[in-house]
Scaffold this active site. Sequence first.
Site, mmCIF file in Angstrom:
data_model
loop_
_atom_site.group_PDB
_atom_site.id
_atom_site.type_symbol
_atom_site.label_atom_id
_atom_site.label_comp_id
_atom_site.label_asym_id
_atom_site.label_seq_id
_atom_site.Cartn_x
_atom_site.Cartn_y
_atom_site.Cartn_z
ATOM 1 N N LYS A 116 0.662 -1.089 -0.165
ATOM 2 C CA LYS A 116 -0.057 -0.090 -0.059
ATOM 3 C C LYS A 116 0.726 1.409 0.017
ATOM 4 O O LYS A 116 2.174 1.246 0.374
ATOM 5 C CB LYS A 116 -0.951 -0.123 1.459
ATOM 6 C CG LYS A 116 -1.879 -1.471 1.066
ATOM 7 C CD LYS A 116 -3.101 -0.829 2.321
ATOM 8 C CE LYS A 116 -4.042 -2.136 2.152
ATOM 9 N NZ LYS A 116 -5.154 -2.349 3.489
ATOM 10 N N TYR A 136 -12.264 -2.184 -3.624
ATOM 11 C CA TYR A 136 -12.920 -2.200 -2.329
ATOM 12 C C TYR A 136 -14.444 -2.166 -2.313
ATOM 13 O O TYR A 136 -14.905 -1.896 -0.956
ATOM 14 C CB TYR A 136 -12.401 -1.040 -1.469
ATOM 15 C CG TYR A 136 -11.039 -1.605 -1.022
ATOM 16 C CD1 TYR A 136 -10.847 -2.676 -0.121
ATOM 17 C CD2 TYR A 136 -9.882 -0.759 -1.306
ATOM 18 C CE1 TYR A 136 -9.360 -2.930 0.246
ATOM 19 C CE2 TYR A 136 -8.583 -1.077 -0.980
ATOM 20 C CZ TYR A 136 -8.545 -2.237 -0.093
ATOM 21 O OH TYR A 136 -7.030 -2.587 0.505
ATOM 22 N N ASN A 143 -1.956 0.343 6.993
ATOM 23 C CA ASN A 143 -1.398 -0.810 7.289
ATOM 24 C C ASN A 143 -0.675 -1.661 6.359
ATOM 25 O O ASN A 143 -0.540 -2.910 6.501
ATOM 26 C CB ASN A 143 -2.548 -1.868 8.166
ATOM 27 C CG ASN A 143 -3.487 -2.275 6.818
ATOM 28 O OD1 ASN A 143 -3.810 -1.914 5.905
ATOM 29 N ND2 ASN A 143 -4.509 -3.013 7.176
ATOM 30 N N HIS A 191 -2.131 -5.503 1.467
ATOM 31 C CA HIS A 191 -3.542 -6.125 1.545
ATOM 32 C C HIS A 191 -3.084 -7.608 1.171
ATOM 33 O O HIS A 191 -2.162 -7.870 0.275
ATOM 34 C CB HIS A 191 -4.421 -5.447 0.267
ATOM 35 C CG HIS A 191 -5.354 -6.138 -0.452
ATOM 36 N ND1 HIS A 191 -6.527 -6.443 0.385
ATOM 37 C CD2 HIS A 191 -5.266 -7.186 -1.374
ATOM 38 C CE1 HIS A 191 -7.506 -7.250 -0.344
ATOM 39 N NE2 HIS A 191 -6.695 -7.759 -1.225
ATOM 40 N N GLU A 210 -9.511 -10.780 -7.603
ATOM 41 C CA GLU A 210 -8.466 -9.640 -7.272
ATOM 42 C C GLU A 210 -7.409 -9.870 -8.189
ATOM 43 O O GLU A 210 -6.727 -8.885 -8.876
ATOM 44 C CB GLU A 210 -8.179 -9.730 -5.776
ATOM 45 C CG GLU A 210 -9.177 -9.104 -4.870
ATOM 46 C CD GLU A 210 -8.769 -9.142 -3.256
ATOM 47 O OE1 GLU A 210 -7.571 -9.592 -3.178
ATOM 48 O OE2 GLU A 210 -9.718 -8.787 -2.558
HETATM 49 P P1 ATP Z 1 -7.122 -5.958 3.202
HETATM 50 O O1 ATP Z 1 -8.356 -6.185 2.532
HETATM 51 O O2 ATP Z 1 -6.437 -4.568 2.845
HETATM 52 O O3 ATP Z 1 -6.131 -7.235 3.122
HETATM 53 P P2 ATP Z 1 -8.080 -6.758 5.799
HETATM 54 O O4 ATP Z 1 -8.918 -7.806 4.752
HETATM 55 O O5 ATP Z 1 -7.357 -7.367 6.885
HETATM 56 O O6 ATP Z 1 -7.323 -5.800 4.869
HETATM 57 P P3 ATP Z 1 -10.784 -5.554 5.698
HETATM 58 O O7 ATP Z 1 -11.553 -5.703 6.655
HETATM 59 O O8 ATP Z 1 -10.812 -6.130 4.202
HETATM 60 O O9 ATP Z 1 -9.229 -5.981 6.197
HETATM 61 O O10 ATP Z 1 -10.614 -3.747 5.239
HETATM 62 C C1 ATP Z 1 -9.812 -3.138 4.341
HETATM 63 C C2 ATP Z 1 -9.003 -2.416 4.610
HETATM 64 O O11 ATP Z 1 -9.773 -1.213 5.188
HETATM 65 C C3 ATP Z 1 -7.889 -2.600 5.848
HETATM 66 O O12 ATP Z 1 -6.620 -3.191 5.556
HETATM 67 C C4 ATP Z 1 -7.707 -0.973 6.278
HETATM 68 O O13 ATP Z 1 -6.735 -0.380 5.533
HETATM 69 C C5 ATP Z 1 -8.917 -0.259 6.204
HETATM 70 N N1 ATP Z 1 -9.789 -0.466 7.280
HETATM 71 C C6 ATP Z 1 -10.759 -1.630 7.548
HETATM 72 N N2 ATP Z 1 -11.256 -1.455 8.860
HETATM 73 C C7 ATP Z 1 -10.877 0.064 9.085
HETATM 74 C C8 ATP Z 1 -11.555 0.923 10.190
HETATM 75 N N3 ATP Z 1 -12.315 0.577 11.185
HETATM 76 N N4 ATP Z 1 -10.890 2.107 10.118
HETATM 77 C C9 ATP Z 1 -9.942 2.723 9.257
HETATM 78 N N5 ATP Z 1 -9.619 1.690 8.218
HETATM 79 C C10 ATP Z 1 -10.176 0.570 8.167
HETATM 80 MG MG MG Z 2 -9.849 -7.514 3.111
#
Ligand code: ATP
Ligand code: MG
Length: 137
Positions: A9, A49, A112, A115, A126
Amino acid sequence: IEKTFSIVKPDAVKRNLIGAIYQRFENAGLKIVAAKMLQLTKIQAQGFYAEHEGKPFFDELVDFMISGPVMVQVLEGEDAIVRYRELMGKTNPQEAACGTIRADFAISLRYNSVHGSDSPVSAEREIGYFFAADELC
Ligand code: ATP
Ligand code: MG
């Protein structure tokens, strides 16, 4: 053998962590079989997303993902999807296990660093979202 989809990211690209994160993939036995740097458009990030559309963090997530270049890659290995999720650690770096990519490099829940696909269905969608069939070995 399984393929999964990964993004380094913008927060990680900006901090020159591409090499360090790619090293984690390779050390874990996840082979990088396709990769490119992209500046995502807003439309591309929103579409990627789409499952999170309507959630409170959606707009800020999209703005973050277009805030600078990302690296997108396909990782291949035995149980690549689950193993890469474990290698990344929990979404919130404060909850991520020691030694995971997010524990070691992520700044916050939003910023974070990486992804990873969360299921075989997501991985297929994806990978196809960013790579044409002839870009995959
Ligand atoms: P990713 O899909 O990026 O691998 P993930 O599957 O662990 O991460 P998801 O629940 O799919 O998490 O959320 C997608 C992304 O949205 C997260 O990686 C994070 O960057 C962001 N995100 C998720 N929850 C929050 C939140 N409560 N506040 C801010 N950002 C969030
Ligand atoms: Mg995810």
